[in-house]
Scaffold this motif. Structure first.
Motif, short mmCIF file in Angstrom:
data_model
loop_
_atom_site.label_atom_id
_atom_site.label_comp_id
_atom_site.label_asym_id
_atom_site.label_seq_id
_atom_site.Cartn_x
_atom_site.Cartn_y
_atom_site.Cartn_z
N LEU A 145 0.83 -1.21 0.00
CA LEU A 145 0.00 0.00 0.00
C LEU A 145 0.86 1.26 0.00
N THR A 146 1.86 1.29 0.86
CA THR A 146 2.67 2.51 0.98
C THR A 146 3.51 2.76 -0.27
N THR A 147 4.05 1.70 -0.86
CA THR A 147 4.82 1.88 -2.09
C THR A 147 3.90 2.13 -3.29
N GLY A 148 2.63 1.80 -3.15
CA GLY A 148 1.67 2.00 -4.22
C GLY A 148 0.92 3.31 -4.14
N SER A 149 1.30 4.15 -3.17
CA SER A 149 0.68 5.46 -2.98
C SER A 149 -0.82 5.36 -2.66
N VAL A 150 -1.18 4.35 -1.87
CA VAL A 150 -2.54 4.22 -1.35
C VAL A 150 -2.55 4.82 0.05
N GLU A 151 -3.34 5.88 0.23
CA GLU A 151 -3.28 6.63 1.48
C GLU A 151 -4.38 6.28 2.48
N ALA A 152 -5.40 5.54 2.08
CA ALA A 152 -6.46 5.17 3.02
C ALA A 152 -7.17 3.93 2.50
N VAL A 153 -7.62 3.07 3.43
CA VAL A 153 -8.29 1.82 3.01
C VAL A 153 -9.59 1.62 3.79
N ASN A 154 -10.54 1.03 3.09
CA ASN A 154 -11.81 0.64 3.70
C ASN A 154 -11.71 -0.79 4.22
N LEU A 155 -12.22 -1.01 5.45
CA LEU A 155 -12.21 -2.34 6.05
C LEU A 155 -13.61 -2.93 6.19
N ALA A 156 -14.61 -2.22 5.77
CA ALA A 156 -15.99 -2.70 5.90
C ALA A 156 -16.33 -3.60 4.71
N ASN A 157 -15.95 -4.86 4.80
CA ASN A 157 -16.25 -5.82 3.74
C ASN A 157 -16.34 -7.23 4.32
N ASN A 158 -16.58 -8.20 3.48
CA ASN A 158 -16.84 -9.56 3.95
C ASN A 158 -15.58 -10.41 4.08
N HIS A 159 -14.39 -9.80 4.11
CA HIS A 159 -13.16 -10.59 4.27
C HIS A 159 -12.25 -10.10 5.39
N THR A 160 -12.50 -8.94 5.96
CA THR A 160 -11.62 -8.46 7.02
C THR A 160 -11.79 -9.25 8.33
N THR A 171 -4.90 -6.75 11.64
CA THR A 171 -4.89 -5.94 10.41
C THR A 171 -4.85 -4.46 10.74
N LYS A 172 -5.68 -4.04 11.68
CA LYS A 172 -5.69 -2.62 12.06
C LYS A 172 -4.35 -2.22 12.70
N GLU A 173 -3.79 -3.11 13.48
CA GLU A 173 -2.50 -2.82 14.11
C GLU A 173 -1.40 -2.67 13.06
N ALA A 174 -1.41 -3.57 12.07
CA ALA A 174 -0.40 -3.51 11.01
C ALA A 174 -0.53 -2.22 10.21
N LEU A 175 -1.75 -1.81 9.94
CA LEU A 175 -1.97 -0.56 9.20
C LEU A 175 -1.51 0.65 10.00
N GLU A 176 -1.79 0.63 11.29
CA GLU A 176 -1.37 1.74 12.15
C GLU A 176 0.15 1.84 12.18
N GLU A 177 0.83 0.71 12.28
CA GLU A 177 2.29 0.71 12.31
C GLU A 177 2.88 1.21 11.00
N ALA A 178 2.16 0.95 9.90
CA ALA A 178 2.63 1.38 8.58
C ALA A 178 2.22 2.82 8.27
N GLY A 179 1.38 3.40 9.12
CA GLY A 179 0.93 4.77 8.89
C GLY A 179 -0.12 4.90 7.81
N VAL A 180 -0.91 3.84 7.61
CA VAL A 180 -1.98 3.85 6.60
C VAL A 180 -3.33 4.04 7.31
N PRO A 181 -3.99 5.16 7.14
CA PRO A 181 -5.30 5.36 7.75
C PRO A 181 -6.33 4.36 7.23
N TYR A 182 -7.23 3.92 8.10
CA TYR A 182 -8.28 2.99 7.70
C TYR A 182 -9.61 3.47 8.24
#
Length: 362
Positions: A145-160, A171-182
């Motif tokens: 995500l970070t190398t792909g210039s994705v700055e925010a992700v949605n987690l409201a789906n049937n696979h999270t 998943t939320k912890e990993a995103l927080e550590e990477a600095g990706v807002p969710y």
């Protein structure tokens, strides 16, 4: 003697007469110069900027460019096997995380915000939810995500929740550590970009009544927080259906009627139409994008939806959109998990597919 006296008189008259003429000419020249100076002064006074013009020059104009992409399944299902899987392709590329978005990075890196639907988990958990497909990737897959210039992700789906609460929390912890807002469900996100407050909410859209209730709750929250721009995303619709359902339409229009500025949808795994409604846009399904959920999807068509929001003194005044047809793979007969931009006839065909169920010309 008389002749000499007469000549002297004439000579004197001529001299003094000449002086008189020159004096009149000088007086005339000075008068003309005074008139020119007065005219220049009047012109300069007219050129003074009016208070209205000064006020207009103080108007602060901003543009926020937002891109949205579809389902990003960064990982695989244990039952898929290793060969030609998402993990296999990552290993073949020496675990270069930038590989997956490299075909579209020039586009996504030239906006202010890229939003993706993250349809996977980043976890080491082993206890699965009882369902057909359970997706997960390593925690360092956040680098995709970070190398792909994705700055925010949605987690409201049937696979999270494929690996239950543990997988979701990981998943939320990993995103927080990477600095990706969710964002997703009751987790709302507010991002400040160039002084513009952007609200992001993700909800399920299976049940119309509960979706509308949850929509209203999110919108009221954003209004209390004085958000300038609200984007609602929904996981909804029927898989493999190219035409949006009446339930999708009802929820989306309700969101806009109550203050949303853009509505984005996911889940059908194919592209659906785009609706212009009351000056706002509804993107019913963005399809798949970096999709580790299938080694060779039958329909590889996808897109990047981009909207530019124009603000004057932090008030939204106008928008413009761009639809960028893509394929989720650069290979025709398999999924290489690397979306590419289409051109020529391929581009035209994808646009026709989108426009078939849209209510405007593009």
């Amino acid at each position: 003697m008389k002749k000499k006296f007469l000549c002297m008189v004439l000579a004197v008259t001529t001299v003094f007469g000449g002086c008189s003429i020159k004096s009149e000419q000088n007086d005339s020249l000075e008068l003309e110069q005074e008139i020119v100076i007065e005219e220049q002064t009047e012109l300069e006074e007219k050129e003074v900027i009016s208070p209205v013009a000064i006020e207009e020059d103080k108007t602060e104009i901003k543009e926020i460019v937002i891109s949205a992409v579809g389902d990003c399944t960064l990982g695989t299902d244990d039952n898929f096997g290793y060969e030609r899987s998402f993990t296999n392709v990552l290993d073949d590329n020496d675990r270069d995380f930038s590989y997956f978005f490299s075909g579209v990075i020039d586009i996504l890196s030239n906006d202010d915000l890229t939003i993706a639907n993250l349809e996977t988990t980043f976890t080491d958990a082993t206890v699965k939810n009882e369902k057909k497909f359970n997706f997960k990737g390593d925690k360092d897959y956040t680098n995709i995500l970070t190398t792909g210039s994705v700055e925010a992700v949605n987690l409201a789906n049937n696979h999270t929740y494929d690996y239950l609460e543990e997988g979701y929390d990981d998943t939320k912890e990993a995103l927080e550590e990477a600095g990706v807002p969710y964002f997703g469900y009751k987790d709302y996100q507010i991002m400040d970009i160039n002084g513009i407050k952007i609200g992001l909410a993700g909800l399920s859209g299976w049940n119309e009544e509960s979706a509308k209730d949850n929509t209203l709750t999110a919108l009221e929250y954003f209004k209390e927080e004085s958000v300038d721009l609200i984007i609602m995303t929904y996981h909804w619709g029927i898989e493999s259906e190219y035409e949006q359902s009446s339930t999708q339409e009802s929820i989306a229009r309700y969101a806009i009627d109550n203050g949303a500025d853009l509505v984005i949808g996911h889940h059908p795994h194919v592209l659906q139409g785009i609706e212009e409604y009351n000056g706002k846009y509804i993107v019913y399904s963005l399809g798949n994008f970096v999709f580790g959920g299938n080694k060779n999807p039958k329909d590889k068509d996808t897109m990047i939806f981009r909207e530019t929001f124009h603000f004057e003194d932090d008030v939204l005044t106008d928008t413009s959109i761009e639809i960028i047809p893509c394929s989720l793979s650069g290979e025709v007969n398999r999924n290489d998990y690397r979306p590419v931009v289409l051109d020529g006839e391929d581009r035209d065909n994808v646009l026709k597919k989108i426009m078939k169920y849209s209510n405007f010309n593009y």
